[in-house]
Design an enzyme around this catalytic site. Structure first.
Site, short mmCIF file in Angstrom:
data_model
loop_
_atom_site.label_atom_id
_atom_site.label_comp_id
_atom_site.label_asym_id
_atom_site.label_seq_id
_atom_site.Cartn_x
_atom_site.Cartn_y
_atom_site.Cartn_z
N SER A 1 0.84 -1.19 0.00
CA SER A 1 0.00 0.00 0.00
C SER A 1 0.88 1.25 0.00
O SER A 1 1.79 1.37 0.82
CB SER A 1 -0.89 -0.02 1.24
N GLY A 2 0.62 2.17 -0.95
CA GLY A 2 1.39 3.41 -1.00
C GLY A 2 2.66 3.29 -1.81
O GLY A 2 3.46 4.21 -1.86
N THR B 1 -1.41 2.70 -8.03
CA THR B 1 -2.49 3.43 -8.70
C THR B 1 -1.94 4.51 -9.61
O THR B 1 -2.40 4.69 -10.73
CB THR B 1 -3.43 4.02 -7.64
N ASN C 1 -0.98 5.75 3.16
CA ASN C 1 -1.13 6.37 1.83
C ASN C 1 -2.31 7.32 1.89
O ASN C 1 -3.39 6.94 2.31
CB ASN C 1 -1.38 5.25 0.81
N SER D 1 -5.24 5.95 -0.67
CA SER D 1 -5.12 4.50 -0.75
C SER D 1 -6.38 3.91 -1.38
O SER D 1 -7.49 4.27 -1.03
CB SER D 1 -4.94 3.94 0.66
N SER D 2 -6.16 3.01 -2.36
CA SER D 2 -7.32 2.37 -2.99
C SER D 2 -7.89 1.36 -2.01
O SER D 2 -7.18 0.49 -1.53
CB SER D 2 -6.89 1.64 -4.26
N GLY E 1 -2.43 -3.26 -2.25
CA GLY E 1 -1.18 -3.94 -1.95
C GLY E 1 -1.22 -4.62 -0.59
O GLY E 1 -2.17 -4.46 0.18
N GLU F 1 -0.87 -5.43 3.10
CA GLU F 1 -1.09 -4.47 4.19
C GLU F 1 -0.79 -5.09 5.55
O GLU F 1 -1.24 -6.19 5.85
CB GLU F 1 -2.56 -4.00 4.18
N1 LIG Z 1 5.34 8.14 -10.09
C1 LIG Z 1 5.03 8.93 -9.07
N2 LIG Z 1 5.35 10.23 -9.12
C2 LIG Z 1 5.06 11.05 -8.08
N3 LIG Z 1 4.41 10.64 -6.98
C3 LIG Z 1 4.05 9.35 -6.86
C4 LIG Z 1 4.35 8.43 -7.91
N4 LIG Z 1 3.87 7.23 -7.53
C5 LIG Z 1 3.32 7.39 -6.31
N5 LIG Z 1 3.43 8.67 -5.90
C6 LIG Z 1 2.95 9.22 -4.63
O1 LIG Z 1 2.64 8.15 -3.77
C7 LIG Z 1 1.29 8.20 -3.35
C8 LIG Z 1 0.73 6.79 -3.25
O2 LIG Z 1 0.66 6.19 -4.49
P1 LIG Z 1 -0.50 5.19 -4.90
O3 LIG Z 1 -0.34 4.93 -6.33
O4 LIG Z 1 -1.80 5.71 -4.44
O5 LIG Z 1 -0.15 3.91 -4.08
P2 LIG Z 1 -0.86 2.52 -4.07
O6 LIG Z 1 -1.91 2.55 -5.13
O7 LIG Z 1 0.24 1.56 -4.39
O8 LIG Z 1 -1.37 2.34 -2.74
C9 LIG Z 1 0.59 9.00 -4.38
O9 LIG Z 1 -0.51 9.66 -3.83
C10 LIG Z 1 1.67 9.98 -4.84
O10 LIG Z 1 1.69 11.07 -3.96
MG LIG Z 2 -3.82 2.26 -4.98
#
Ligand SMILES: Nc1ncnc2c1ncn2[C@@H]1O[C@H](COP(=O)(O)OP(=O)(O)O)[C@@H](O)[C@H]1O
Ligand SMILES: [Mg+2]
Length: 1007
Positions: A104-105, A109, A156, A159-160, A387, A389
């Site tokens: 997660s984070g 996404t 996060n 977080s989804s 992811g 957790e």
């Molecule tokens: N490629 C990226 N560029 C900039 N910030 C990112 C990037 N990937 C993730 N982040 C930061 O990390 C945070 C969490 O990412 P997210 O994709 O929501 O995580 P997950 O879906 O794996 O839980 C996002 O809100 C963003 O702030």
């Molecule tokens: Mg996500």
């Protein structure tokens, strides 16, 4: 060519590490992270580290740099991976999927969004409106789904809280034509309860803090998340960005996707209803519960468009079927009422979420796609699922999420590690086996039928009597105690990190997770009383009603026990994994560098942990030992045979394998490949790239060749058609000619025997080609007929015939009667019948003339009335011999009055009327005008005869004689020009001349 990064950025592919050790791996990862190089390959797998800051890596120039490029041509990037998946789909018509995993984070996404963006940017160059619409909906759906399905957690901010698998359908040209979103297990418990410091789903805060006051007033809401039980926890702490902007973005996105304004109103009312429902409190009224504040019920009834009484009833009681069709209303205790209320709030939200996904799917459903018309449709799937957790308290949801991650890891191991090695063995490639951790026992622990944790949980839920969460734990301890990946306080009493009768622990591939069994049974059963379903089904809001189709059932209907949440989830994940396994997978492995969301901190311990449980080192080892690319010989040849003379267009070697070998050796790639039993293996992608490049260069030439051949074939075919057409036409024409000729023969066969020698026979209409032939034949026929007629004429008659012909030619059309029917005697004055009494003197005169001038024959003789230049008329006779024209006086034994050599006569004039007037024109302009008379019978028509014999004579002597036919004849008498006209006089006994104003006139008896 390849735009390689300098050494200061470390290795772009972990395969290039000097030694495959955890230390080197982490060092490379750290170095690249610190330089802003967040992506690194392991072969075709992208390892991505969350940068926690905005990088200028994703704009349109970046898209252009990666469009259509091979993976290693540019620095590692998600775009390169997306392009590879897209190319595989387009080139080989393969379904592909991109699996994004990580905790997660870690940035899953975000990665999925960049991938979608890239695919949207490189497709539909022709800007087809329908494709643009589909792309817009696909992109906008993210915004809506994140508002409703994402929340701030401690790990996060975005977080989804649901799993998402999105299929994008492409037509044969590679343009997106539609898609479908599958959602998995929304964490609905979050509606009621959040961990300390976490928030409910974004959409509630966007509504409360971002919506215009009028909207809130209509929903009876105040703009204060602290005022509602559902949003209370998240009300403290930092807000997630600008909620008003978020609210507007979601409204806009919903409009783009195709939600109607009424539907959006309904969605807002459902959200308001959930907030109000959460706030309803119950008090004890004796045994049963009562609602503390009825005003809230009224607001709720309004928002759900239900009757307040039914609503209150549903909140406080439940209907139970008591057998025999009897129904009993059973009042809730305050605790039961609170439980039912929470279940209802969660269920409403879950159904709302599923309804929204359904609406989005309707918006992107592929429309009017006909595989026969549009070619095979291919799919790229993108999986972004929650992811792994580990929280302080881990409950049923974490259990499900982590199980799902185990399954995906299993798939990864399956595809990348095991299958790969298995294939080398199968193909007989020398191979050194590589050890890797298999998580199969953990998956088994959870999902095994009858013995796995999910099976035990279902068993506990179904058991009669009151089974509590601790009892379920005890049954697990008893049945799973021996499993190496399972433990609990009871099994391990010394471990104080677990509580007795509450916690159990699973050793996941990604780490140990302690779960609290509290709520496992409830969450798995997921009871919702029928009364709520019926209540909401009977809502007058069509959107809300549509979410509750099962509320239609009557209470007495015996329904099958619904599947439990755990089982439903397991089934959906099994189906998902099966679906992914059927596609060509591309992996993005996301790594979270630290837990502080810091862009600079590289927490080595956290990273080491993730690298190890993601199995990335094993991945590198397999990759280094392995081959990047493989393909069955026949398919390989099919694609690249044009790059080698031995294989183009078809090889003559014994096997495809030999041909492949010849091809690769010609290119000098023999050291980079291995030959399996059925497939060729290529170690480095560069080799493949070279082949691809050569192929791309040759394709236009081949296309030309094909075009040439095809055009030639077309032209030849057209030529054959033409020839055939001409042959048919020729045959047809010949046929027509033949029939015509046959018909001619038939008609004219007996022509000799016919009395008119076929003059009256009709000629058949000839075909166009025979027009000239027909003319010629007709002429021939005429001649033949003439010959037939003439040959029977005695030679003595020939003179007369010739004269008649000559007369006919000169007068036929101009003078009605010219004596054709008569026998022409010529020398009429010698005939006693014509000239009784005077024939003798005429004969004597003739003899005297003959003695004197020795003429040959008499052409014509006749009595005439003549006129002289004074206008005096006299009776005379004319005699025309072959030498002279004589004027004779009949009263003086035909004494010669004037003799004109015939050679001086230049022309004749006659009239078109029956008058027997003849004017001889002479060279000396002393014309002779006479009217033949005293003929027997009277009025015998002799002008034609005179003209005929003279013309025939001139023809024979090759002289010219002009014959004019006119009723007003010009003549010269002694050099003076005069006009001579004819006047018909019924009272005149004989023709005679008279004078007129400008000349003379012949009075001709008759009518
Ligand atoms: N490629 C990226 N560029 C900039 N910030 C990112 C990037 N990937 C993730 N982040 C930061 O990390 C945070 C969490 O990412 P997210 O994709 O929501 O995580 P997950 O879906 O794996 O839980 C996002 O809100 C963003 O702030
Ligand atoms: Mg996500």
């Amino acid at each position: 060519m390849a735009e390689l990064e300098g050494p200061e950025f470390g290795k772009a592919d972990f395969v290039l590490l000097d030694e495959v050790t955890m230390e080197q791996f982490l060092e490379n990862l750290r170095l690249r992270f610190s330089q802003g190089r967040i992506y690194t390959y392991i072969g075709e797998v992208v390892v991505a580290v969350n940068p926690y800051r905005a990088l200028a890596l994703y704009g349109p120039p970046a898209v252009e740099r990666y469009r259509g490029r091979e993976l290693y041509e540019r620095p590692p990037h998600l775009f390169a991976l997306a392009d590879a998946a897209y190319k595989a789909m387009k080139r080989r018509a393969k379904d592909t999927c991109i699996v994004i995993s990580g905790e997660s984070g870690a940035g899953k996404t975000e990665a999925s969004k960049y991938i979608m963006q890239y695919i949207a940017a490189i497709t539909n160059p022709s800007q087809r409106a329908e494709v643009e619409r589909v792309k817009a909906v696909l992109l906008q759906s993210n915004c809506v789904l994140e508002a409703f399905g994402n929340a701030r957690t401690n790990r996060n901010d975005n977080s989804s809280r649901f799993g998402k698998y999105m299929d994008i359908n492409f037509d044969f040209k590679g343009d997106p034509t539609g898609g479908h979103i599958h959602n998995y297990l929304l964490e609905k418990s979050r509606i009621i309860q959040q961990q300390p410091g976490e928030r409910n789903f974004h959409v509630f805060y966007q509504l409360l803090l971002g919506a215009p006051p009028a909207v809130l007033a209509a929903l009876h809401l105040s703009p204060d998340p602290g005022a509602y039980r559902c949003t209370q926890e998240g009300a403290q702490g930092s807000a997630c960005g600008d909620e008003a902007a978020g609210y507007r973005a979601v409204e806009e996105a919903m409009a783009v996707i195709g939600f109607s304004p009424e539907e959006r109103d309904s969605v807002r009312r459902v959200l308001g209803a959930i907030l109000h429902l959460g706030n309803i409190k119950f008090t004890a009224e004796g045994e049963t519960a009562a609602v503390e504040d009825m005003a809230q019920v009224a607001a709720l009834a309004e928002l759900t468009a239900t009757a307040p009484d039914s609503l209150r009833q549903a909140l406080l009681t439940r209907t139970v079927a008591a057998g025999g069709g009897e129904l009993i209303e059973k009042g809730h205790s305050p605790k039961e009422a609170a439980y039912a209320r929470d279940a209802c709030a969660k269920a409403i939200y879950e159904r709302l979420f599923c309804w929204i996904v359904g609406r989005i799917n309707a918006g992107i459903a592929t429309r009017g796609y006909d595989a026969r018309l549009h070619g095979k449709s291919t799919v790229i799937g993108v999986l972004d699922i929650y992811g792994f957790e580990i929280f302080d308290t881990n409950s049923f949801e974490q259990f499900c999420i982590n199980y799902c991650n185990e399954k995906l890891q299993q798939l990864f191991i399956e595809l990348i590690l095991r299958q790969e090695q298995a294939e080398y063995q199968r193909e007989g490639i020398t191979w050194q086996s590589i050890e890797y951790f298999s998580n199969e026992p953990i998956v088994e622990l959870v999902e095994q039928p009858h013995r796995g944790i999910l099976a035990l949980l279902d068993e506990a839920c179904l058991a009669a009597g009151t089974v509590t969460d601790p009892l379920f734990l005890a049954s697990m301890d008893a049945r799973l105690g021996r499993h190496p990946h399972y433990t609990s306080r009871k099994l391990c009493p010394t471990d104080k990190t677990m509580e007795f009768n509450r916690d159990f622990r699973i050793k996941h591939y990604a780490g140990d997770v302690t779960y609290s069994v509290e709520g496992f049974l409830d969450k798995n059963k997921d009871t919702l009383f029928q009364d709520f379903k019926r209540l909401l089904y009977n809502s007058t809001d069509p959107v809300l009603r549509a979410m509750w189709p099962d509320g239609e059932q009557s209470v007495t209907e015996v329904t099958k026990r619904p599947l439990t949440t755990g089982t439903l989830f397991k089934n959906s994940i099994v189906a998902l994994v099966e679906n992914l396994a059927s596609k060509e997978p591309y992996y993005v492995r996301c790594i979270k560098p630290n837990d502080q969301k810091s862009p600079t901190l590289f927490d080595e311990e956290r990273c080491r942990h993730q690298v190890s449980y993601l199995g990335l080192l094993e991945n590198v080892r397999v990759r280094r030992a392995g081959f990047a690319y493989r393909q069955p010989y026949d398919r390989f040849l099919l694609r690249y045979k044009m790059t080698c003379e031995y294989t183009w267009p078809n090889h003559l070697m014994a096997t495809d394998r030999e041909a492949t070998q010849a091809l690769l050796e010609q290119h000098g790639f023999q050291d980079d490949v291995a030959y399996g039993h059925t497939k060729v293996f290529i170690r480095t992608p560069r080799t493949l790239f070279c082949l691809e490049q050569e192929r791309t260069q040759l394709i236009p030439i081949i296309v030309l060749l094909l075009q040439k051949a095809w055009r030639g074939a077309l032209a030849r075919r057209r030529c054959r058609y033409l020839r055939a057409a001409y042959a048919i036409m020729a045959w047809y024409r010949r046929q027509k000619v033949k029939t015509h000729v046959r018909e001619l023969l038939r008609r004219f066969q007996g022509v000799r025997a016919l009395p008119d020698l076929g003059k009256g026979l009709a000629w058949p209409e000839p075909p166009a080609v025979l027009a000239r032939f027909q003319n010629a034949s007709q002429r021939l026929f005429c001649r033949w007929r003439a010959r037939q007629i003439i040959k029977n004429i005695p030679p003595s008659e020939m003179g007369q015939i010739r004269a008649k012909v000559a007369a006919m030619e000169a007068l036929g059309a101009l003078r009605k009667d010219w004596g054709c029917q008569r026998s022409w005697a010529g020398d009429y004055l010698s005939l006693p019948s014509e000239n009784p009494g005077l024939a003798l003197p005429f004969a004597r005169r003739l003899q005297a003339l003959k003695d004197k001038v020795h003429f040959g024959s008499v052409l014509f003789s006749c009595h005439v009335r003549k006129i002289n230049h004074f206008g005096k008329s006299r009776d005379r006779a004319i005699l025309v011999t072959d030498q002279h024209l004589y004027k004779l006086d009949p009263r003086q034994q035909y004494r010669v009055m004037r003799a004109l050599p015939l050679s001086t006569v230049t022309g004749l004039s006659v009239t078109s009327c029956p008058a027997q007037l003849v004017v001889f024109h002479t060279q000396s302009r002393a014309d002779v005008a006479v009217c033949l008379h005293k003929t027997r019978p009277t009025g015998d028509n002799r002008v034609g005869e005179l003209v005929g014999v003279l013309l025939e004579h001139c023809r024979a002597t090759k002289r010219e004689l002009q014959v004019r036919v006119s009723d007003c004849i010009q003549l010269s008498l002694r050099g003076r020009r005069r006009l001579l006209t004819v006047e018909t006089r019924p009272d005149a006994a004989a023709p005679d001349f008279g004078k007129s104003r400008d000349g003379f006139v012949l009075y001709w008896p008759g009518r």
